[in-house]
Design an enzyme around this catalytic site. Structure first.
Site, short mmCIF file in Angstrom:
data_model
loop_
_atom_site.label_atom_id
_atom_site.label_comp_id
_atom_site.label_asym_id
_atom_site.label_seq_id
_atom_site.Cartn_x
_atom_site.Cartn_y
_atom_site.Cartn_z
N CYS A 287 8.31 -0.93 -8.28
CA CYS A 287 9.58 -0.22 -7.98
C CYS A 287 9.77 0.48 -9.60
O CYS A 287 9.67 1.51 -9.93
CB CYS A 287 10.57 -0.57 -7.34
SG CYS A 287 10.37 -0.63 -5.45
N1 LIG Z 1 8.13 -3.73 -2.16
C1 LIG Z 1 9.33 -3.54 -2.37
O1 LIG Z 1 10.20 -4.28 -2.89
C2 LIG Z 1 9.68 -1.92 -2.24
C3 LIG Z 1 11.27 -1.77 -2.48
C4 LIG Z 1 11.95 -0.71 -2.04
C5 LIG Z 1 10.96 0.43 -1.98
N2 LIG Z 1 9.46 0.22 -2.01
C6 LIG Z 1 8.76 1.56 -1.60
O2 LIG Z 1 8.38 1.26 -0.07
C7 LIG Z 1 7.04 1.78 -0.22
C8 LIG Z 1 6.11 0.97 0.44
O3 LIG Z 1 5.95 -0.40 -0.42
P1 LIG Z 1 5.54 -1.59 0.03
O4 LIG Z 1 5.95 -2.59 -1.15
O5 LIG Z 1 5.80 -1.95 1.36
O6 LIG Z 1 3.90 -1.56 -0.04
P2 LIG Z 1 2.78 -2.14 0.62
O7 LIG Z 1 1.43 -1.97 -0.21
O8 LIG Z 1 3.22 -3.44 0.73
O9 LIG Z 1 2.46 -1.75 1.86
C9 LIG Z 1 2.05 -0.45 2.43
C10 LIG Z 1 1.30 -0.50 3.59
O10 LIG Z 1 0.82 0.66 3.96
C11 LIG Z 1 -0.64 0.70 4.59
N3 LIG Z 1 -0.99 1.95 4.40
C12 LIG Z 1 -1.53 2.87 3.44
N4 LIG Z 1 -1.80 4.07 3.67
C13 LIG Z 1 -1.50 4.17 5.08
C14 LIG Z 1 -1.71 5.14 5.90
N5 LIG Z 1 -2.08 6.45 5.27
N6 LIG Z 1 -1.49 4.80 7.21
C15 LIG Z 1 -1.04 3.59 7.33
N7 LIG Z 1 -1.01 2.42 6.63
C16 LIG Z 1 -1.01 2.85 5.45
C17 LIG Z 1 -1.14 -0.17 3.50
O11 LIG Z 1 -2.40 -0.85 4.07
C18 LIG Z 1 0.02 -1.39 3.16
O12 LIG Z 1 -0.38 -2.42 4.20
C19 LIG Z 1 6.74 2.20 -1.53
O13 LIG Z 1 7.06 3.55 -1.46
C20 LIG Z 1 7.48 1.50 -2.31
O14 LIG Z 1 7.82 1.95 -3.25
C21 LIG Z 1 8.97 -0.95 -1.83
#
Ligand SMILES: NC(=O)c1ccc[n+]([C@@H]2O[C@H](COP(=O)([O-])OP(=O)(O)OC[C@H]3O[C@@H](n4cnc5c(N)ncnc54)[C@H](O)[C@@H]3O)[C@@H](O)[C@H]2O)c1
Length: 445
Positions: A287
């Protein structure tokens, strides 16, 4: 449009609204979560725990398999909980979007990285929405949760979904809700972190608010998707810029021979008008190093240069180099060159007590050490192996006896700091993990 047509449009809209809100209230709504990562899996489990039938969709077959076997791969979600909701048939996972045809709500939690040019990479959102659009049907709620630039939901997501023939605000309810999950935080989790939600229309906001209120403790509705998108970017930009200031103060203090940690601790005794932020080896995680650039990219298009963001990005980006200089100077003081020295890194995850190495400053620091000819090893109880510069490293149990310098990059609680100070030849501490220990071997940031 004549009055009869208008009346029938309103009836149609209110019928979908009524139907969907009833399903949400009586828990018969079938909930979908696209992207079962750090954000999506805890959310899916929260709704399954509340008694909803939840389907997670992820392109990674390994994640789908593990969920369907009742196994968690996310540290904050215990396997016992996944096992229970899967056995109760409240949670299942699929790799195929055709299940969307059976769903009433969808939360999109896919990655939003930056391209090499620091431009937003929207490909994951676009591809997920195109797949959803193939199976979308009237009477659905779609909420984007991926962090993104203001305007994404309305300008990018909405047209893709509406191409399928649904009309947002009438038979499709569209929202943006920023995700604030903080992996490894023992106090705040998906359930008790206040949830902001903004819809494309007032009806969309209402459905979004109702949906989150079923499983989360505190929901804050805002008037538009753009406001909700901007909320997340303000929060993360605020952190990034204040960390940048703390890092610049650390660089100044280092030059002046002042202990920056003591300065911050004393300043934080002011009961108003000051909030402590801490310096470190560089920004990490999914982030803080990334999201502000979504904002600067968008604001450039609006003719506003995001100068604070660029400056903080520059200062924060210098921190791994600053740490390398500290290591080099500390070794030089012992008449050792960095080239050929053995440097042992403690902690490669981007923050304390988690297993996530995305954007971790440890990766930059190891890369810079490799470039300068040092021999590098590491310890991290959460990260058993690490692949960097084409080399596969395996975590060591402790600091090897041959190490010329140990460097604390991530202050995991499990590290035995007393033994470290006793056994290591030299320690560079970038996190103030050794604040209560005095030793000539310690070099602080
Ligand atoms: N990790 C954090 O602490 C956090 C906190 C706040 C916001 N975010 C935001 O949340 C969002 C997700 O982050 P995350 O950390 O969960 O990511 P992540 O990489 O852990 O998870 C994302 C998942 O989406 C899947 N994916 C990718 N493309 C896809 C598609 N087209 N269809 C279905 N599945 C798909 C991936 O395989 C993966 O399992 C991002 O925008 C991130 O910036 C993350």
């Amino acid at each position: 449009m004549d009055s009869i047509a208008v009346a029938s449009e309103e009836t149609k809209r209110s019928a979908h609204f009524e139907q969907l809100t009833n399903k949400i209230k009586n828990k018969t709504a079938r909930v979908g979560v696209v992207g079962l990562g750090y954000v999506g899996l805890p959310l899916a489990v929260e709704y399954a725990n509340e008694g909803y039938s939840v389907t997670g969709i992820d392109l990674q077959a390994s994640k789908v398999d593990q969920i369907n076997k009742g196994i968690s791969y996310i540290q904050d979600v215990p396997t016992s909980v996944v096992e229970r909701v899967v056995a109760a048939k409240k949670l299942r996972a699929a790799a195929d979007f055709s299940v969307v045809a059976e769903l009433d709500t969808i939360n999109i939690c896919v990655p939003t990285p930056l391209r090499k040019t620091k431009d937003p990479d929207m490909s994951y959102i676009v591809s997920a929405c195109e797949e959803i659009a193939k199976y979308i049907h009237p009477g659905m709620l779609v909420i984007l949760e991926s962090t993104t630039y203001p305007g994404t939901t309305d300008e990018l997501v909405r047209p893709i979904l509406e191409k399928a023939g649904v009309v947002v605000g009438e038979d499709l309810f569209l929202c943006f809700s920023p995700e604030r999950v903080d992996p490894g935080n023992p106090k705040f989790n998906t359930k008790n972190i206040p949830k902001v939600v903004g819809g494309t229309t007032p009806a969309c906001t209402e459905v979004g608010k109702l949906f989150y209120s079923q499983a989360l403790q505190n929901v804050i509705p805002v008037t538009s998707t753009q406001v909700a998108e901007m909320v997340k970017l303000l929060e993360n930009t605020f952190r990034m810029i204040n960390i940048g200031l703390a890092n610049e103060i650390a660089i100044m203090c280092s030059r002046m021979g002042i202990n920056v940690w003591e300065v911050i601790e004393a300043a934080a005794t002011k009961p108003f008008g000051f909030m402590p932020f801490y310096p470190g080896p560089g920004l990490g995680g999914h982030c803080i190093p990334i999201d502000p650039f979504y904002l600067s990219w968008k604001s450039k298009q609006a003719g506003v240069e995001a100068r604070f963001i660029e400056l903080a990005g520059h200062i924060n980006g210098q921190m791994p180099h600053f740490v390398i200089d500290k290591i080099q100077n500390a070794l030089n003081d012992q008449t050792k060159p960095l080239r050929g020295s053995h440097v042992h890194i403690l902690g490669v995850a981007y923050k304390r007590d988690i297993d996530d190495v995305r954007e971790s400053p440890a990766l930059d620091i190891i890369h810079l050490l490799n470039q300068r000819g040092a021999k590098v090893t590491y310890s991290d109880p959460f990260v058993p192996t690490l692949s960097i510069d084409g080399i596969q490293l395996e975590a060591q149990d402790g600091v090897p006896a041959t190490a010329d310098c140990a460097v604390i990059i991530t202050d995991h609680v499990a590290f035995d700091y007393k033994s470290l100070v006793r056994d290591a030849a030299l320690i560079v501490d970038t996190r103030n993990a050794l604040k209560n220990i005095q030793s000539d071997k310690i070099v602080r940031l």
